[in-house]
Write a protein that holds these residues in place. Structure first.
Motif, mmCIF file in Angstrom:
data_model
loop_
_atom_site.group_PDB
_atom_site.id
_atom_site.type_symbol
_atom_site.label_atom_id
_atom_site.label_comp_id
_atom_site.label_asym_id
_atom_site.label_seq_id
_atom_site.Cartn_x
_atom_site.Cartn_y
_atom_site.Cartn_z
ATOM 1 N N THR A 1 -30.507 5.353 36.605
ATOM 2 C CA THR A 1 -31.588 6.260 36.222
ATOM 3 C C THR A 1 -31.328 7.670 36.745
ATOM 4 N N ARG B 1 -20.497 -2.642 44.008
ATOM 5 C CA ARG B 1 -21.816 -2.110 43.676
ATOM 6 C C ARG B 1 -22.166 -0.896 44.529
ATOM 7 N N LYS C 1 -20.181 -5.213 30.571
ATOM 8 C CA LYS C 1 -21.603 -5.514 30.388
ATOM 9 C C LYS C 1 -22.109 -6.415 31.504
ATOM 10 N N TYR D 1 -30.911 3.430 27.447
ATOM 11 C CA TYR D 1 -31.951 2.472 27.830
ATOM 12 C C TYR D 1 -32.164 2.478 29.346
ATOM 13 N N LEU D 2 -31.068 2.615 30.098
ATOM 14 C CA LEU D 2 -31.136 2.595 31.561
ATOM 15 C C LEU D 2 -31.504 3.953 32.161
ATOM 16 N N TYR E 1 -31.722 -3.373 38.505
ATOM 17 C CA TYR E 1 -32.436 -2.755 37.394
ATOM 18 C C TYR E 1 -33.804 -2.340 37.900
ATOM 19 N N PRO E 2 -34.311 -1.194 37.552
ATOM 20 C CA PRO E 2 -33.799 -0.238 36.576
ATOM 21 C C PRO E 2 -33.105 0.965 37.192
ATOM 22 N N ASN E 3 -32.940 1.024 38.490
ATOM 23 C CA ASN E 3 -32.586 2.285 39.132
ATOM 24 C C ASN E 3 -31.111 2.560 39.368
ATOM 25 N N SER E 4 -30.216 1.680 39.010
ATOM 26 C CA SER E 4 -28.800 1.921 39.294
ATOM 27 C C SER E 4 -28.259 3.165 38.606
ATOM 28 N N ILE F 1 -22.539 -4.324 34.616
ATOM 29 C CA ILE F 1 -23.759 -3.512 34.503
ATOM 30 C C ILE F 1 -24.990 -4.394 34.715
ATOM 31 N N ASP F 2 -24.989 -5.584 34.127
ATOM 32 C CA ASP F 2 -26.123 -6.502 34.264
ATOM 33 C C ASP F 2 -26.318 -6.961 35.708
ATOM 34 N N SER G 1 -28.214 -12.480 43.428
ATOM 35 C CA SER G 1 -28.063 -11.038 43.619
ATOM 36 C C SER G 1 -28.028 -10.700 45.111
#
Length: 179
Positions: free
Chosen positions: A107, A69, A94, A136-137, A102-105, A97-98, A59
């Motif tokens: 939110t 990104r 997917k 979920y996100l 996480y988790p703030n991209s 997105i993965d 990452s």
């Protein structure tokens, strides 16, 4: 009806010359009519090896992925153009997105969903799956999910020819601007 924040339109496939890209361009022209700036993020621009070079322990190490990104990081609103692949949305979406932090991209951010398919369902199940992921996100999605069934029969010369499809996209565009 003007907005100062740019909306990111995400082409949800990495297929070259996709119908999704053409719908994204149509949507961008629609937003331009409302003086709302937008950027198209096309997954065709993903590095071919991003699932190995930009995710998990890698990452932040892939410059090309990081550039894509950055469009997510700086935006508050999104329009996802999601084609139906095998009863859902494309796996590359997917994986993209993965690969985001996480988790703030996503939110507390906002999204509109547009599905397209060659069948009669307009990617309804794909949009449902995508909405579940966004819930979920922590992303808020518009209730109006536009489903463009049999899209090849209703899109010619860069224009949507189905009056209902045009109307639904116009309503959704107005809603995402105000959302």
């Amino acid at each position: 009806m003007a907005a100062t924040t740019s909306i990111v339109i995400i082409v949800g496939t990495n297929r070259p010359n996709s119908m999704s890209r053409r719908i994204a361009e149509y949507y961008q022209r629609l937003l331009n009519q409302y003086d709302t700036p937008s950027t198209i993020l096309d997954l065709v621009d993903l590095p071919h090896d991003f699932t190995f070079t930009a995710l998990y322990a890698n990452s932040g190490k892939n410059g090309a992925f990081n550039e894509l990104r950055s469009h997510i990081d700086g935006a508050e609103k999104f329009i996802f153009i999601a084609p139906e692949y095998n009863g859902s949305y494309p796996g590359v979406l997917k994986a993209f997105i993965d690969g985001l932090p996480y988790p703030n991209s996503f939110t507390n951010k906002k999204a509109a969903l547009v599905g397209l398919s060659s069948n009669n369902q307009g990617a309804a199940t794909a949009l449902s799956h995508l909405n579940d992921i966004f819930s979920y996100l922590g992303m808020n999605t518009l209730a109006l999910r536009v489903k463009l069934a049999q899209i090849q029969a209703h899109f010619h010369d860069s224009e949507i020819t189905n009056p209902l499809y045009k109307e639904l996209l116009e309503i959704q565009a107005e809603q995402i601007i105000r959302f």
